[in-house]
Design a protein around this motif. Sequence first.
Motif, PDB file in Angstrom:
ATOM      1  N   PHE A 270     -23.745  -0.655 -15.137  1.00  0.00           N
ATOM      2  CA  PHE A 270     -24.306   0.396 -13.669  1.00  0.00           C
ATOM      3  C   PHE A 270     -25.040   1.666 -13.155  1.00  0.00           C
ATOM      4  CE2 PHE A 270     -19.621  -0.805 -13.674  1.00  0.00           C
ATOM      5  CZ  PHE A 270     -19.182  -1.585 -12.801  1.00  0.00           C
ATOM      6  N   GLY A 271     -25.623   1.821 -14.676  1.00  0.00           N
ATOM      7  CA  GLY A 271     -26.434   2.902 -14.399  1.00  0.00           C
ATOM      8  C   GLY A 271     -27.998   1.568 -13.635  1.00  0.00           C
ATOM      9  N   ALA A 328     -14.835   2.692 -18.180  1.00  0.00           N
ATOM     10  CA  ALA A 328     -14.555   1.238 -18.197  1.00  0.00           C
ATOM     11  C   ALA A 328     -13.369   0.415 -17.656  1.00  0.00           C
ATOM     12  CB  ALA A 328     -15.077   0.988 -19.488  1.00  0.00           C
ATOM     13  N   ALA A 329     -12.725   0.982 -17.279  1.00  0.00           N
ATOM     14  CA  ALA A 329     -11.102   0.556 -16.561  1.00  0.00           C
ATOM     15  C   ALA A 329     -11.553   0.898 -15.166  1.00  0.00           C
ATOM     16  CB  ALA A 329      -9.978   0.969 -16.873  1.00  0.00           C
ATOM     17  N   ALA A 330     -12.065   1.480 -14.444  1.00  0.00           N
ATOM     18  CA  ALA A 330     -12.929   2.051 -13.718  1.00  0.00           C
ATOM     19  C   ALA A 330     -14.229   1.193 -13.039  1.00  0.00           C
ATOM     20  CB  ALA A 330     -13.522   3.567 -12.766  1.00  0.00           C
ATOM     21  N   GLY A 331     -14.499   0.337 -13.655  1.00  0.00           N
ATOM     22  CA  GLY A 331     -15.470  -0.214 -13.989  1.00  0.00           C
ATOM     23  C   GLY A 331     -15.306  -1.766 -13.467  1.00  0.00           C
ATOM     24  N   ILE A 359     -21.894   6.855 -10.682  1.00  0.00           N
ATOM     25  CA  ILE A 359     -20.715   7.965 -11.653  1.00  0.00           C
ATOM     26  C   ILE A 359     -19.806   7.286 -12.737  1.00  0.00           C
ATOM     27  CG2 ILE A 359     -18.139   8.866 -10.320  1.00  0.00           C
ATOM     28  CD1 ILE A 359     -19.877   9.763  -8.167  1.00  0.00           C
ATOM     29  N   ILE A 360     -19.575   5.828 -12.457  1.00  0.00           N
ATOM     30  CA  ILE A 360     -18.613   5.109 -13.212  1.00  0.00           C
ATOM     31  C   ILE A 360     -19.796   5.078 -14.739  1.00  0.00           C
ATOM     32  CG2 ILE A 360     -18.333   2.854 -14.109  1.00  0.00           C
ATOM     33  CD1 ILE A 360     -17.326   2.998 -11.081  1.00  0.00           C
ATOM     34  N   SER A 361     -21.434   5.249 -15.000  1.00  0.00           N
ATOM     35  CA  SER A 361     -22.128   4.943 -15.972  1.00  0.00           C
ATOM     36  C   SER A 361     -22.602   6.378 -16.265  1.00  0.00           C
ATOM     37  CB  SER A 361     -23.773   4.423 -15.282  1.00  0.00           C
ATOM     38  OG  SER A 361     -24.284   3.908 -16.572  1.00  0.00           O
ATOM     39  N   GLY A 362     -22.269   7.275 -15.544  1.00  0.00           N
ATOM     40  CA  GLY A 362     -22.571   8.475 -15.801  1.00  0.00           C
ATOM     41  C   GLY A 362     -21.419   9.097 -16.546  1.00  0.00           C
ATOM     42  N   ALA A 421     -17.400  -7.229 -14.035  1.00  0.00           N
ATOM     43  CA  ALA A 421     -16.606  -7.160 -13.766  1.00  0.00           C
ATOM     44  C   ALA A 421     -16.078  -7.318 -15.897  1.00  0.00           C
ATOM     45  CB  ALA A 421     -15.383  -7.821 -13.257  1.00  0.00           C
ATOM     46  N   CYS A 422     -16.891  -8.522 -15.873  1.00  0.00           N
ATOM     47  CA  CYS A 422     -16.360  -8.908 -16.959  1.00  0.00           C
ATOM     48  C   CYS A 422     -17.112  -8.410 -18.138  1.00  0.00           C
ATOM     49  CB  CYS A 422     -17.192 -10.428 -17.197  1.00  0.00           C
ATOM     50  SG  CYS A 422     -16.354 -11.698 -16.036  1.00  0.00           S
ATOM     51  N   LEU A 423     -18.335  -7.374 -17.503  1.00  0.00           N
ATOM     52  CA  LEU A 423     -19.515  -6.914 -18.797  1.00  0.00           C
ATOM     53  C   LEU A 423     -18.548  -5.140 -19.027  1.00  0.00           C
ATOM     54  CD1 LEU A 423     -22.864  -7.221 -17.596  1.00  0.00           C
ATOM     55  CD2 LEU A 423     -21.980  -7.956 -18.925  1.00  0.00           C
ATOM     56  N   SER A 424     -17.748  -5.498 -18.120  1.00  0.00           N
ATOM     57  CA  SER A 424     -16.835  -3.760 -17.930  1.00  0.00           C
ATOM     58  C   SER A 424     -15.849  -4.097 -18.993  1.00  0.00           C
ATOM     59  CB  SER A 424     -16.046  -3.785 -16.756  1.00  0.00           C
ATOM     60  OG  SER A 424     -17.814  -2.716 -15.935  1.00  0.00           O
ATOM     61  N   LEU A 425     -15.303  -4.610 -18.701  1.00  0.00           N
ATOM     62  CA  LEU A 425     -14.202  -5.779 -19.587  1.00  0.00           C
ATOM     63  C   LEU A 425     -14.734  -5.891 -20.715  1.00  0.00           C
ATOM     64  CD1 LEU A 425     -10.954  -6.453 -19.295  1.00  0.00           C
ATOM     65  CD2 LEU A 425     -11.623  -8.588 -19.153  1.00  0.00           C
TER      66      LEU A 425
END
Length: 452
Positions: A270-271, A328-331, A359-362, A421-425
Amino acid sequence: MQSEQSLASDVAEGRQASAAEARPADMKRVASASFVGTLIEFYDVSIYGFAAALVFGKVFFPALGAASATVAAFATLGVAFVARPIGAVIFGHFGDRLGRKNTLITTLIMMGIATALVGVMPTAEQIGIAAPIILVVLRIVQGLAAGGEWAGAALFAAENAPKAKRGFWAMFASLGGAVALVIAPLTFLPITLMMSDEAFLNYGWRIPFIASLALVAVGLWMRLRMEETPVFQDEQNRGETARVPIAAAFKSQPRQILLAAGAMIVIFSFGQLGTAYLVTYGTVDLSLSRTFVLAIGSVGAIGYTLAILFGGTISDRIGRRPIVIAAAAAGVVWALALFPILDTGSQFAFGLGVIGSLIISGAALGPMSAYTSELFHTRYRYTAAGFCYNLAGIIGGALTPILAASITATYGGFAFGVLLACLSLVSLLSVLRLGETKGRELNEDSTTGIQP
């Protein structure tokens, strides 16, 4: 004899206590030294990302056509991420064997020189194929230096910080990167406003790269004034530094290294999306003005900064792990919603996409400086923390912009959102397998950081 043994024991305990907690009066200087190094690292990475999105395809790959040139430009961005784990091993070795201070000074100088040279190098029109080759070489140098920077800066603060506020003080290593993301687009913004497109392509883009030398001078002055961390000094005095830190790390904590890397993928994916790829997506696919896109980049970076500050500070209360789990869940959810939002084409939607991603990355990055420092043993902490951070950088930071350009062009934005989404999972599942580290002493064995 017994009294001598008792005295020696008291001295050893006192030395370990001093290693566990730094003098409070020193922490502002320690945090500043960590902050300024990562500020320079992320500033250099960010301006390269903006330049890759805005000009490098035209300047260094003009013969490839617009779409292929963009992919090639982002590929040079990814080269540094591939070099980072190698830099983590090299500089981690010296950081774990010889100390944090001199290693951090070396990485700072390397990064500064390589960045300034990018700003003065000739274009493909001037020297042909040699131009992109030189660009790749300089990116490799940047990547090697960056590979040893974040982990060293993070654990330098963590190894000095009082245990109860370790999340807050260690966070400054990441906060420097966040502030750099605010500064980087602002350095491009006045240039784009004052120059024609032709002037910007000819020489305007070079100014932020050359100007980075001023930041390097300040950072070098601050780091030369640093002292070695008490935790490392204690380890060195006991003669327990590892001969080959990378081998010791993988022998003792291989699962923690891989799971920590997995947990950090969401940070990079996300960054890099918010700071690099969406710049191209906004200007090319959505036809938004370059000035607006750069301005939104700075606003998004402010959100990124506040998220890091929140994540690092609150982790001293509720722990490191819950913050990363939530991010990560929000991602996972955000990745699926992102491109449908962006494809409405409005400026508001684009701003929301950039700010939400950062914001998710931070938030995930905020507690990571303390988390990785607490997760690994002192004798190979620099190497292990740097390796897992930069391994995540390859997956989330190098591949994301490259795949984004090709996947969105072929299958559309939502398909790339599914990949995100898969990367966040992966990050979510990884951190669920990692134990909590809040409150752990940094000079104790940390090999029990995996939940059964």
